[in-house]
Write a protein that holds these residues in place. Structure first.
Motif, PDB file in Angstrom:
ATOM      1  N   LYS A  23       0.860  -1.177   0.000  1.00  0.00           N
ATOM      2  CA  LYS A  23       0.000   0.000   0.000  1.00  0.00           C
ATOM      3  C   LYS A  23       0.900   1.232   0.000  1.00  0.00           C
ATOM      4  O   LYS A  23       1.745   1.373   0.887  1.00  0.00           O
ATOM      5  CB  LYS A  23      -0.864  -0.032   1.253  1.00  0.00           C
ATOM      6  CG  LYS A  23      -2.162   0.678   1.053  1.00  0.00           C
ATOM      7  CD  LYS A  23      -3.157   0.317   2.133  1.00  0.00           C
ATOM      8  CE  LYS A  23      -4.399   1.146   1.936  1.00  0.00           C
ATOM      9  NZ  LYS A  23      -5.341   1.009   3.025  1.00  0.00           N
TER      10      LYS A  23
ATOM     11  N   GLN B  15      -3.228   4.912  -2.021  1.00  0.00           N
ATOM     12  CA  GLN B  15      -4.230   5.748  -1.359  1.00  0.00           C
ATOM     13  C   GLN B  15      -3.882   7.207  -1.614  1.00  0.00           C
ATOM     14  O   GLN B  15      -2.741   7.625  -1.408  1.00  0.00           O
ATOM     15  CB  GLN B  15      -4.179   5.464   0.142  1.00  0.00           C
ATOM     16  CG  GLN B  15      -5.058   6.331   0.968  1.00  0.00           C
ATOM     17  CD  GLN B  15      -6.506   5.887   0.885  1.00  0.00           C
ATOM     18  OE1 GLN B  15      -6.822   4.728   1.118  1.00  0.00           O
ATOM     19  NE2 GLN B  15      -7.370   6.805   0.521  1.00  0.00           N
TER      20      GLN B  15
ATOM     21  N   ALA C 151       0.549  17.504   6.772  1.00  0.00           N
ATOM     22  CA  ALA C 151       1.059  16.628   7.824  1.00  0.00           C
ATOM     23  C   ALA C 151      -0.034  15.656   8.265  1.00  0.00           C
ATOM     24  O   ALA C 151       0.220  14.456   8.437  1.00  0.00           O
ATOM     25  CB  ALA C 151       1.546  17.458   9.004  1.00  0.00           C
ATOM     26  N   GLU C 152      -1.251  16.158   8.437  1.00  0.00           N
ATOM     27  CA  GLU C 152      -2.356  15.288   8.844  1.00  0.00           C
ATOM     28  C   GLU C 152      -2.621  14.216   7.791  1.00  0.00           C
ATOM     29  O   GLU C 152      -2.868  13.056   8.121  1.00  0.00           O
ATOM     30  CB  GLU C 152      -3.626  16.113   9.070  1.00  0.00           C
ATOM     31  CG  GLU C 152      -3.751  16.698  10.460  1.00  0.00           C
ATOM     32  CD  GLU C 152      -3.727  15.625  11.543  1.00  0.00           C
ATOM     33  OE1 GLU C 152      -4.731  14.939  11.705  1.00  0.00           O
ATOM     34  OE2 GLU C 152      -2.692  15.472  12.210  1.00  0.00           O
TER      35      GLU C 152
ATOM     36  N   ASN D 190      -0.003  11.542   8.001  1.00  0.00           N
ATOM     37  CA  ASN D 190      -0.264  10.670   9.138  1.00  0.00           C
ATOM     38  C   ASN D 190      -1.428   9.730   8.862  1.00  0.00           C
ATOM     39  O   ASN D 190      -1.382   8.553   9.230  1.00  0.00           O
ATOM     40  CB  ASN D 190      -0.567  11.515  10.384  1.00  0.00           C
ATOM     41  CG  ASN D 190       0.701  11.855  11.151  1.00  0.00           C
ATOM     42  OD1 ASN D 190       1.495  10.975  11.464  1.00  0.00           O
ATOM     43  ND2 ASN D 190       0.902  13.122  11.419  1.00  0.00           N
ATOM     44  N   ALA D 191      -2.469  10.258   8.220  1.00  0.00           N
ATOM     45  CA  ALA D 191      -3.624   9.407   7.916  1.00  0.00           C
ATOM     46  C   ALA D 191      -3.213   8.273   6.980  1.00  0.00           C
ATOM     47  O   ALA D 191      -3.656   7.131   7.138  1.00  0.00           O
ATOM     48  CB  ALA D 191      -4.744  10.239   7.298  1.00  0.00           C
TER      49      ALA D 191
ATOM     50  N   ALA E 171      -0.199   6.945   6.756  1.00  0.00           N
ATOM     51  CA  ALA E 171       0.606   6.005   7.535  1.00  0.00           C
ATOM     52  C   ALA E 171      -0.306   5.152   8.421  1.00  0.00           C
ATOM     53  O   ALA E 171      -0.089   3.951   8.568  1.00  0.00           O
ATOM     54  CB  ALA E 171       1.632   6.751   8.370  1.00  0.00           C
ATOM     55  N   ASP E 172      -1.342   5.782   8.988  1.00  0.00           N
ATOM     56  CA  ASP E 172      -2.282   5.035   9.826  1.00  0.00           C
ATOM     57  C   ASP E 172      -2.966   3.921   9.044  1.00  0.00           C
ATOM     58  O   ASP E 172      -3.311   2.892   9.595  1.00  0.00           O
ATOM     59  CB  ASP E 172      -3.358   5.965  10.406  1.00  0.00           C
ATOM     60  CG  ASP E 172      -2.843   6.772  11.585  1.00  0.00           C
ATOM     61  OD1 ASP E 172      -1.818   6.352  12.159  1.00  0.00           O
ATOM     62  OD2 ASP E 172      -3.445   7.804  11.911  1.00  0.00           O
ATOM     63  N   GLN E 173      -3.196   4.152   7.764  1.00  0.00           N
ATOM     64  CA  GLN E 173      -3.854   3.138   6.954  1.00  0.00           C
ATOM     65  C   GLN E 173      -2.854   2.140   6.373  1.00  0.00           C
ATOM     66  O   GLN E 173      -3.205   1.352   5.510  1.00  0.00           O
ATOM     67  CB  GLN E 173      -4.679   3.788   5.842  1.00  0.00           C
ATOM     68  CG  GLN E 173      -5.979   4.399   6.342  1.00  0.00           C
ATOM     69  CD  GLN E 173      -6.866   3.391   7.065  1.00  0.00           C
ATOM     70  OE1 GLN E 173      -7.037   2.261   6.629  1.00  0.00           O
ATOM     71  NE2 GLN E 173      -7.423   3.804   8.206  1.00  0.00           N
ATOM     72  N   GLY E 174      -1.623   2.211   6.816  1.00  0.00           N
ATOM     73  CA  GLY E 174      -0.666   1.182   6.437  1.00  0.00           C
ATOM     74  C   GLY E 174       0.175   1.491   5.217  1.00  0.00           C
ATOM     75  O   GLY E 174       0.973   0.658   4.793  1.00  0.00           O
TER      76      GLY E 174
ATOM     77  N   ARG F 225       7.292   8.966  10.597  1.00  0.00           N
ATOM     78  CA  ARG F 225       6.391   7.838  10.838  1.00  0.00           C
ATOM     79  C   ARG F 225       7.021   6.520  10.386  1.00  0.00           C
ATOM     80  O   ARG F 225       6.369   5.472  10.401  1.00  0.00           O
ATOM     81  CB  ARG F 225       5.068   8.038  10.088  1.00  0.00           C
ATOM     82  CG  ARG F 225       4.136   9.046  10.716  1.00  0.00           C
ATOM     83  CD  ARG F 225       3.650   8.639  12.099  1.00  0.00           C
ATOM     84  NE  ARG F 225       2.900   7.382  12.134  1.00  0.00           N
ATOM     85  CZ  ARG F 225       1.579   7.292  12.060  1.00  0.00           C
ATOM     86  NH1 ARG F 225       0.856   8.384  11.939  1.00  0.00           N
ATOM     87  NH2 ARG F 225       0.982   6.116  12.112  1.00  0.00           N
TER      88      ARG F 225
END
Lengths: 309, 372, 375
Positions: free
Chosen positions: C167, C200, C214-215, C218-219, C221-224, C245
């Protein structure tokens, strides 16, 4: 990051939590500063400029000194000076504090952009963070719980300020001045001096909030670094009803709402992202409308403040 | 409070040798000029600390903003939206309301004009223009009128709500321009469908500026008469001075507030109409230019007097027009003009304290704060 | 060379017709008279700050190279909005500084601003970056751009090797053709390594919004997502946040390797110094400048950042191989059979859109495998 499995929809609440922690700190500091200023009966709409000046000064000083904490201290100092000037200007008769705020905002932005040009490109040392996610194996949780020292400092400050307003002589003095100039005078307090000092300290808080932007998140200085955080904080103070602890929750709420936009896109809800990005503003307006009333004066509102008169 | 009327200032002064209205008139002219000069002096000090020549700076501002036909064209291109944005601040200020979110009404008014204009290609131009103007005025008026309504109906502070609504307006604008109203042909810069040529506001004869400038000036004059010479204007000023007194006297405070904020927003929307019809030919994100914020500056410098807005807008328009030349010739950052405007703004605000007591000027400056 | 389908609008044939037409009209008289005095004033207009580690810095580096040339005066202006402001700036440069060659470098400057201003100043040359000059546009205006999508394709090839989660992520400003082409190229590059990979995308809504960027990072990275790139004006924030991250990053606009030495894989960079000095040399020599100029890796319009230390050998090998293929010319990232992410066919089997294809400059879809929406 070996096990970087996707979290799916769970990513949304986690992102809101992480976003709340990451994004809220500038709102927290600025709103605490504004809370102190407004409790003394003044309003400082110029904190947006102070925030940006703080961001620039913090970054520049961290770059030159090699220590991000010197950066934060310098940002606080710069904010203090700005607050002092604001307080001083407003102590003249017939000078409107809201207008002075707007003018100080323009000066702050102007000076920050003027002196900040050489610092757009260099990389300055950043503030460290503390990991509170050690208990979890999930890297996303660990990342969300990377908490910056300034966030913790801000949280402590909120509670300290609440305690101060309630239990200390200084707190009482500020409140008396904010509620009634005449009452303060009869008590032998010099209202103008108290207001100037409260505005100055409030400015220092805003400066620290700015340094968080440039030294931690997003962690670099540029002219687009602030996008209304300083102005929004003024709104947050009103819906926090001038209570520092409520400021803390309001900042968290606002920060978390700001994370909704990117988080929803990342789980595939991709249409209408501009509207999701406006969520914090809609939320704030909604709460203001729901909780305001023409019948009673706003609870907790300082009586001398021009905006509530 | 923002609107210290000259009478009040004069009344609080000490017994003068001249009639108080004469002093008030002298002050009304002399103090702003003095404040401008002092602001320029403060900025000159700043320039000197930077090792730059103030003379060169002011010469360049003059040259870029006012010295030639091209300079005037550049300056006037900033003036039309500034006039409307300033009125959007000045009119509610008469009621003691501080609306700072005029930008929202400008962009949504512009969007409404663009959408209506694009669908009015087949009807006579007069009706097309009328439809665009009405659309822009109504949308802008409803937007800021809502701010006024929230104030009187729910007690929501107008400064904060107008600010929040400006952010929301930007989001709505972007969302609509990039989805339902998007011209599929606007690839690189999302925009609404182009409005037909017949519905484009043209340049004035012999001048390279569009009709938005003279129309704006006429509207400023009309607003002056509305505020200063009519019963409604008088009622508004009474309300602005003391809202409770106004209520006791039976003035329709709610209707005044909603009406005046609506008018202010409508005029801002009209500013958006001119931007769309005269300059862009569609609505795109260039419309979000921050002119609403510069308008706040203009309104305050003009002390919320619609007549004074005209010269102040010209002056500010000139400053904005000179930014480029200053940047290129003096090797100063583009933010220099911002610092300059800030210096002048501060000194003009500070000069408010002089009205009605110009005789004791020096003592007051020296002993500020201690006298209270 | 591979046999490829060439669209009727392909660059070469396009240049042949317009180039011939232009040769007679393009040489501005003003430039000639300015040259007689032995001095050419060149104006650069930027939409943001010129040291933003991104789009504007890339152009400013080009301007710096021009500055070093003999007989040239360079004037610059930063933070000029894509509005009536840019008309004022260009006219001011012409009227006050005698500029005879202008580089309005932001994408959104062309239509309507450059198109409206150029006819008023027939002896000034307007070279716009990115715009689509076409027949009927002012002859003293011109547009140039680089096939930077190829750079993102190469980014994707490396990303395809380096991703473990299969991803990858893309932080984008606005869904306009250039950006969509970059996103698609990035994913297709990665899918050339492993067709299972998805990309994504998160749109921030504007070109320079540090906190949202930045957000968004991070989002992702949060989703892999574990390899991230972007198309915003200043990639500094995205690069640093992604590296923090633990994600790999591919750069854009300029070399950002110093911002994340360990995590930086490679990057798609503009090479404006070579392009700009070329234009100015032509102007100085009195030669015509084509109205429609495009170039890629081969022509030196774009280049790749040196591969970072983390890049595996297999990745480096394929990167070099694909790069060599692209250098030969006619390479197509978008080729059939290919569907967009709504299921519509964008290229049938055997159909290909090489980098030079004008159709790519009006792209309005995201290909299958990209998670995101164009509105």
């Amino acid at each position: 990051m070996t096990d970087a499995s996707a979290l799916g929809m769970w990513g949304v609440p986690l992102a809101i939590l992480g976003g709340a922690i990451r994004v809220s700190t500038p709102f927290l500091f600025v709103s605490l500063g504004e809370c102190l200023t407004e409790r003394s009966g003044r309003i400082n709409l110029g904190l947006e400029g102070t925030l940006v000046i703080g961001a620039m000064t913090g970054y520049a000083m961290s770059y030159h000194s090699g220590s991000p904490f010197i950066g934060v201290a310098s940002a606080a100092l710069a904010g203090l000076v700005f607050g002092l000037i604001h307080g001083w200007l407003c102590s003249f008769r017939h000078v409107n504090d809201i207008a002075v705020g707007i003018s100080m905002m323009i000066v702050g932005l102007g000076l920050a952009f003027y002196f900040g040009k050489p610092y757009i490109q260099p990389t300055a040392p950043r503030l460290p963070s503390i990991s509170f996610g050690w208990w979890s194996d999930i890297p996303q949780v660990q990342a969300a719980l990377q908490v910056n020292v300034l966030f913790i400092a801000g949280a402590v400050l909120a509670f300290l300020m609440a305690w101060m307003f309630r239990n200390t002589r200084i707190g009482l003095t500020v409140r008396v001045v904010g509620d009634s100039t005449d009452a303060a005078r009869t008590l032998g307090i010099r209202p103008t001096r108290v207001r100037v000092l409260a505005t100055a300290v409030g400015g220092a808080f805003a400066g620290v909030g700015g340094s968080y932007l440039s030294l931690y998140y997003p962690g670099s200085w540029s002219e687009g670094i602030a996008s209304g955080q300083g102005l929004m904080a003024v709104a947050l103070v009103i819906f926090a009803r001038w209570n520092p602890i409520n400021c803390f929750w309001a900042a968290l709420l606002f920060g978390g709402a700001g994370a909704i936009g990117p988080a929803l896109q990342s789980v595939g809800i991709t249409q209408g992202y501009y509207l999701f990005y406006a969520a914090p503003y809609v939320l704030t307006l909604g709460i203001l409308v729901a909780t305001s009333s023409t019948e009673r004066a706003m609870t907790g509102a300082p009586g001398e403040m021009s905006i509530t008169k | 409070m923002t609107n210290i009327s000259q009478n009040e200032a004069a009344a609080s002064g000490r017994p003068p040798a001249l009639p108080s209205w004469v002093i008030a008139r002298i002050e009304a002219l002399a103090i702003p000029v003095f404040a401008l000069i002092a602001g320029a002096a403060l900025f000159s000090l700043f320039l000197m600390t930077q090792g730059k020549s103030p003379q060169e700076f002011f010469a360049l501002v003059w040259r870029a903003a006012f010295s030639s036909a091209f300079s005037w064209k550049n300056t006037l291109s900033h003036v039309s939206p500034l006039l409307m944005a300033a009125l959007c601040v000045a009119i509610p200020a008469r009621l003691g309301l501080m609306v700072i979110g005029g930008e929202g009404a400008i962009i949504l008014g512009g969007l409404a004009a663009a959408v209506v204009g694009a669908s009015c290609g087949s009807i006579p131009a007069f009706f097309g223009f009328a439809a665009m103007v009405v659309a822009a005025f109504v949308v802008g008026g409803v937007w800021i009128g809502t701010v006024g309504a929230l104030r009187v109906k729910r007690g929501v502070n107008e400064t904060i709500s107008s600010l929040l609504m400006a952010y929301i307006a930007t989001a709505i604008f972007n969302q609509l321009v990039e989805s339902v109203f998007r011209d599929p042909a606007s690839l690189n810069k999302p925009a609404t469908m182009p409005i037909p040529d017949a519905l484009r506001v043209t340049d004035l004869p012999f001048l390279s500026t569009h009709w938005g400038v003279p129309v704006g000036i006429v509207i400023c004059i009309a607003c002056y008469f509305l505020l200063e010479r009519t019963t409604i204007g008088f009622a508004a000023r009474v309300t602005g001075d003391n809202i409770r007194a106004a209520q006791i006297q039976g003035l329709p405070v709610s209707r005044l507030v909603i009406g005046f904020t609506g008018l202010a927003g409508g005029l801002a929307g009209l500013g958006g109409f001119f931007e769309v019809s005269a300059i862009y030919g569609n609505a795109n994100d260039s419309l979000i230019s921050g002119v609403g914020n510069t308008g706040i500056l203009v309104a305050f410098l003009a002390r919320h007097n619609p007549l004074a807005i005209i010269p102040v807008a010209l002056l500010l328009g000139g400053f904005e027009a000179s930014s480029g030349l200053v940047q290129r010739r003096m090797d100063l950052p583009d933010a220099t003009i911002l610092v300059f405007e800030g210096c002048i703004f501060i000194l003009v605000l500070l000069s408010e304290t002089l009205y009605g007591r110009s005789d004791s000027l020096i003592r007051k400056i020296l002993f500020a704060g201690r006298s209270k | 060379m591979k046999k490829i389908l060439v669209s009727p609008f392909s660059r070469r044939s396009f240049l042949k017709t317009t180039g011939a037409l232009v040769a007679t009209t393009a040489m501005p008289f003003g430039m000639r008279s300015a040259l007689a005095a032995g001095k050419l004033t060149v104006g650069f207009v930027y939409v943001g700050a010129k040291d933003d580690y991104g789009y504007n810095q890339a152009h400013a580096e080009g301007a710096a190279a021009v500055k070093a040339m003999e007989g040239v005066t360079v004037i610059e202006e930063e933070n000029v909005a894509e509005s009536v402001d840019v008309i004022n700036t260009m006219e001011s440069m012409i009227n006050f500084d005698g500029a005879a060659l202008l580089f309005p470098t932001s994408f959104g400057y062309y239509d309507p601003y450059v198109k409206e201003t150029a006819p008023k100043y027939a002896d000034v040359r307007f070279q716009h970056c990115g715009g689509l000059w076409k027949e009927g546009d002012p002859s003293n205006a011109g547009s140039y751009f680089g096939y930077i999508g190829m750079g993102q394709y190469l980014n994707g090839v490396v990303a395809g090797h380096m991703t473990k989660s299969k991803k990858i992520g893309f932080v984008a400003a606005k869904p306009i053709p250039q950006v969509l082409n970059n996103i698609n190229s990035f994913l297709l590059g990665a899918r050339s390594v492993d067709p299972e990979i998805t990309c994504q995308v998160i749109f921030t809504g504007n070109w320079s919004l540090p906190v949202k960027e930045a957000e968004a990072t991070n989002a992702l990275a949060d989703q892999g997502a574990d390899v991230i790139t972007c198309h915003v004006d200043g990639p500094k924030v995205v690069v640093e946040t992604a590296a923090a991250r633990g994600c790999y990053v591919c750069g854009y606009h300029v070399d950002q390797s110093t911002l994340a030495p360990e995590k930086y894989l490679t990057g798609a960079e503009w090479n404006w110094p070579s392009v700009y000095t070329d234009f100015v040399k032509k102007a100085l020599a009195g030669e015509p400048i084509d109205n429609f100029v495009r170039g890629g890796l081969t022509e030196g319009f774009i280049k790749m950042s040196p591969l970072g230390p983390s890049v595996t050998e297999a990745a480096a090998k394929q990167f070099e191989a694909v790069k060599a293929e692209i250098m030969k010319g006619g390479f197509a990232a978008i080729k059939g059979p290919l569907k967009d992410n709504k299921g519509n066919v964008v290229a049938t089997a055997g159909q290909a859109f090489p980098e030079t294809d004008i159709a790519l400059e009006s792209m309005d879809y995201l290909v299958e495998g990209v998670i995101g929406s164009t509105n």
